[in-house]
Design a protein around this motif. Sequence first.
Motif, PDB file in Angstrom:
ATOM      1  N   LEU A  61     -17.860 -46.740 -26.415  1.00 15.53           N
ATOM      2  CA  LEU A  61     -17.589 -47.500 -27.514  1.00 15.53           C
ATOM      3  C   LEU A  61     -18.755 -47.279 -28.676  1.00 15.53           C
ATOM      4  N   ALA A  62     -19.832 -47.494 -28.365  1.00 12.86           N
ATOM      5  CA  ALA A  62     -20.783 -47.186 -29.232  1.00 12.86           C
ATOM      6  C   ALA A  62     -20.996 -45.871 -29.773  1.00 12.86           C
ATOM      7  N   TRP A  63     -20.645 -44.866 -28.721  1.00 13.02           N
ATOM      8  CA  TRP A  63     -20.548 -43.532 -29.277  1.00 13.02           C
ATOM      9  C   TRP A  63     -19.797 -43.452 -30.282  1.00 13.02           C
ATOM     10  N   LEU A  64     -18.394 -43.798 -30.276  1.00 11.01           N
ATOM     11  CA  LEU A  64     -17.448 -43.976 -31.322  1.00 11.01           C
ATOM     12  C   LEU A  64     -17.849 -44.291 -32.482  1.00 11.01           C
ATOM     13  N   ARG A  65     -18.327 -45.797 -32.378  1.00 13.70           N
ATOM     14  CA  ARG A  65     -18.770 -46.167 -33.745  1.00 13.70           C
ATOM     15  C   ARG A  65     -19.888 -45.505 -34.189  1.00 13.70           C
ATOM     16  N   THR A  66     -20.984 -44.783 -33.724  1.00 12.97           N
ATOM     17  CA  THR A  66     -21.891 -44.169 -34.100  1.00 12.97           C
ATOM     18  C   THR A  66     -21.408 -43.045 -34.980  1.00 12.97           C
ATOM     19  N   ARG A  67     -20.488 -42.182 -34.463  1.00 13.05           N
ATOM     20  CA  ARG A  67     -19.834 -41.224 -35.189  1.00 13.05           C
ATOM     21  C   ARG A  67     -19.398 -41.344 -36.496  1.00 13.05           C
ATOM     22  N   SER A  68     -18.711 -42.633 -36.621  1.00 12.33           N
ATOM     23  CA  SER A  68     -18.165 -43.243 -37.742  1.00 12.33           C
ATOM     24  C   SER A  68     -19.117 -43.648 -38.768  1.00 12.33           C
ATOM     25  N   LEU A  69     -20.360 -44.454 -38.368  1.00 17.82           N
ATOM     26  CA  LEU A  69     -21.317 -44.629 -39.137  1.00 17.82           C
ATOM     27  C   LEU A  69     -21.864 -43.577 -39.473  1.00 17.82           C
ATOM     28  N   ALA A  70     -22.081 -42.451 -38.878  1.00 24.75           N
ATOM     29  CA  ALA A  70     -22.942 -41.330 -39.189  1.00 24.75           C
ATOM     30  C   ALA A  70     -22.024 -40.675 -40.441  1.00 24.75           C
ATOM     31  N   ARG A  71     -20.807 -40.603 -39.934  1.00 21.94           N
ATOM     32  CA  ARG A  71     -19.960 -39.653 -41.212  1.00 21.94           C
ATOM     33  C   ARG A  71     -19.946 -40.579 -42.308  1.00 21.94           C
ATOM     34  N   ALA A  72     -20.089 -41.739 -42.548  1.00 18.63           N
ATOM     35  CA  ALA A  72     -19.777 -42.566 -43.602  1.00 18.63           C
ATOM     36  C   ALA A  72     -21.298 -42.488 -44.254  1.00 18.63           C
ATOM     37  N   ALA A  73     -22.371 -42.303 -43.430  1.00 20.46           N
ATOM     38  CA  ALA A  73     -23.718 -42.184 -44.318  1.00 20.46           C
ATOM     39  C   ALA A  73     -24.025 -40.870 -44.624  1.00 20.46           C
ATOM     40  N   GLY A  74     -23.216 -39.899 -44.118  1.00 19.65           N
ATOM     41  CA  GLY A  74     -23.645 -38.353 -44.389  1.00 19.65           C
ATOM     42  C   GLY A  74     -24.747 -37.930 -43.563  1.00 19.65           C
ATOM     43  N   VAL A  75     -25.010 -38.306 -42.342  1.00 19.49           N
ATOM     44  CA  VAL A  75     -25.897 -37.921 -41.386  1.00 19.49           C
ATOM     45  C   VAL A  75     -25.356 -37.277 -40.278  1.00 19.49           C
ATOM     46  N   ARG A  76     -26.184 -36.794 -39.338  1.00 21.32           N
ATOM     47  CA  ARG A  76     -25.736 -36.028 -38.342  1.00 21.32           C
ATOM     48  C   ARG A  76     -25.983 -36.791 -36.874  1.00 21.32           C
ATOM     49  N   VAL A  77     -25.352 -36.865 -36.173  1.00 21.87           N
ATOM     50  CA  VAL A  77     -25.464 -37.475 -34.687  1.00 21.87           C
ATOM     51  C   VAL A  77     -24.879 -36.520 -33.811  1.00 21.87           C
ATOM     52  N   ARG A  78     -25.345 -36.400 -32.326  1.00 17.68           N
ATOM     53  CA  ARG A  78     -24.948 -35.424 -31.462  1.00 17.68           C
ATOM     54  C   ARG A  78     -24.991 -35.924 -30.157  1.00 17.68           C
ATOM     55  N   PRO A  79     -24.494 -35.629 -29.077  1.00 14.91           N
ATOM     56  CA  PRO A  79     -24.625 -35.898 -27.595  1.00 14.91           C
ATOM     57  C   PRO A  79     -25.675 -35.055 -27.180  1.00 14.91           C
ATOM     58  N   LEU A  80     -26.422 -35.641 -26.306  1.00 16.55           N
ATOM     59  CA  LEU A  80     -27.363 -34.606 -25.525  1.00 16.55           C
ATOM     60  C   LEU A  80     -26.904 -34.269 -24.178  1.00 16.55           C
ATOM     61  N   VAL A  81     -27.035 -35.477 -23.400  1.00 19.98           N
ATOM     62  CA  VAL A  81     -26.727 -35.505 -21.918  1.00 19.98           C
ATOM     63  C   VAL A  81     -25.937 -36.593 -21.695  1.00 19.98           C
ATOM     64  N   MET A  82     -25.471 -36.386 -20.584  1.00 18.96           N
ATOM     65  CA  MET A  82     -24.608 -37.564 -19.973  1.00 18.96           C
ATOM     66  C   MET A  82     -24.842 -37.560 -18.141  1.00 18.96           C
ATOM     67  N   ARG A  83     -24.245 -38.438 -17.828  1.00 20.51           N
ATOM     68  CA  ARG A  83     -24.332 -38.569 -16.271  1.00 20.51           C
ATOM     69  C   ARG A  83     -23.312 -37.507 -15.761  1.00 20.51           C
ATOM     70  N   ASP A  84     -23.358 -37.057 -14.445  1.00 20.37           N
ATOM     71  CA  ASP A  84     -22.168 -36.368 -13.717  1.00 20.37           C
ATOM     72  C   ASP A  84     -21.050 -37.336 -13.527  1.00 20.37           C
ATOM     73  N   THR A  85     -21.625 -38.743 -13.308  1.00 19.69           N
ATOM     74  CA  THR A  85     -20.505 -39.875 -13.163  1.00 19.69           C
ATOM     75  C   THR A  85     -19.768 -40.383 -14.276  1.00 19.69           C
ATOM     76  N   ASP A  86     -20.382 -40.002 -15.558  1.00 18.49           N
ATOM     77  CA  ASP A  86     -19.505 -40.023 -16.970  1.00 18.49           C
ATOM     78  C   ASP A  86     -18.447 -39.475 -17.187  1.00 18.49           C
ATOM     79  N   ARG A  87     -18.153 -38.441 -16.470  1.00 23.49           N
ATOM     80  CA  ARG A  87     -16.995 -37.515 -16.861  1.00 23.49           C
ATOM     81  C   ARG A  87     -15.709 -37.547 -16.059  1.00 23.49           C
ATOM     82  N   ASP A  88     -14.634 -37.654 -16.782  1.00 20.74           N
ATOM     83  CA  ASP A  88     -13.384 -37.877 -15.975  1.00 20.74           C
ATOM     84  C   ASP A  88     -13.287 -39.132 -15.135  1.00 20.74           C
ATOM     85  N   LEU A  89     -13.538 -40.361 -15.687  1.00 22.38           N
ATOM     86  CA  LEU A  89     -13.213 -41.548 -15.230  1.00 22.38           C
ATOM     87  C   LEU A  89     -11.863 -41.838 -15.433  1.00 22.38           C
ATOM     88  N   SER A  90     -11.304 -43.051 -14.779  1.00 22.61           N
ATOM     89  CA  SER A  90      -9.913 -43.385 -15.143  1.00 22.61           C
ATOM     90  C   SER A  90      -9.984 -44.881 -14.674  1.00 22.61           C
TER      91      SER A  90
END
Length: 284
Positions: A61-90
Motif C-alpha cells: 500500500l505504501a508503494w502505491l501511495r509512493t508512486r502517486s505522490l511521486a507522479r504528482a511531484a514530478g520525481v522518479r521512484v523505482r523498486p529495487l529488491v523484494m523478498r522471494d516471499t513477497d511474490r505471488d501471495l494470495s
Amino acid sequence: MSGVVLGAVAYDPKVVTIWSGFRSWLRRHDLPLDFVLYAHYERQAEDLVAGRIDTAWHSPLAWLRTRSLARAAGVRVRPLVMRDTDRDLSSVVAVRQDAAIRAAADLKGEAVAVGAVDSPQATLLPLHHLRGLGLEPGADFEVRRHDTGVGLHGDHIGGERDAARALMAGEVAAACMTDSNHLLFGQEGTLPPGTTRLLTRTAPYDHCVLAAGPSLDPEPGERLTALLLSMSAADPEVRHLMDLEGLTRWLPGRDTGYEALAAAVEETGFYDADGRVTAAGYHP
C-alpha cells in the motif's frame, strides 16, 4: 561513495534487530548505510518522495501511495529488491468447517471479519475479490473490521488473528486473511486444524518492496541492490536476520503485482490520484 539512508516501519521490536544487522553487513561490504524508524507508513512514503530518506522498506500500500505522490511531484521512484516471499501471495476467505456456506453468494446477509482498515492482505484485497464475485461490502454483507496496528498496513497481524478468533467464536460467518496466516493460525491453535475451510481465494499479488526515492544516486542504488541480491542464507552472519525478515533470498523488485490492490484503492477511495489520504476513518 555516499551513504544511503533507509526508512523502515517499526511494526515489531525485531525490526531494530533486522536492520541493525543488515546495516553492519552492508557497511562491512563498503556500503555506508543508516536507517530511520517510522511509526507508520504514511510519513515514510512522504519522506521518501521528498528526499528526506533515500530508500524505504515499503508495504504494498505504501508503494502505491509512493508512486502517486511521486507522479504528482514530478520525481522518479523505482523498486529495487523484494523478498522471494513477497511474490505471488494470495488471501483467503475462511469459514467454519460445519457452516452451511458453500459459495461466496451464501455470504449475503452475513458478517465477514477483516483485518485493519489499512491491511492490503486482510481487508482491501479480499473485499475487492468479493466485489468481483458480485458481493458489495457493506451492502450485501456486513464488514467487521479489527483495527489492530492501524498505520502499519497489516504488518502487525493482530487484526487478522482477531478476525480468525471472531470466526471461531461464531461472531461472523467468514474471516479474511493471507493463506500463510491461515496455516499459521492452525499451527498455533487460533484456528484448530479441521475447524475451518477455504471458501474462496484471491488472485496472486505481490507484497513488500524496497523502494528507491529521488535522492538515491545511481551508484549507491546499484551497489545496494547488488549486495542484497548477493546475500546468501548459507552465510551464518545473515541467516538469522533473513529468517526474522521472512525470506530465503532477495529478488529484483518488480512493479507488476499490484494491479488488484491499485483497483481496491481506487474503488474505496483510500488515496486520491495524487496520493493524498482520503480513506474515511483512517488515522495512522
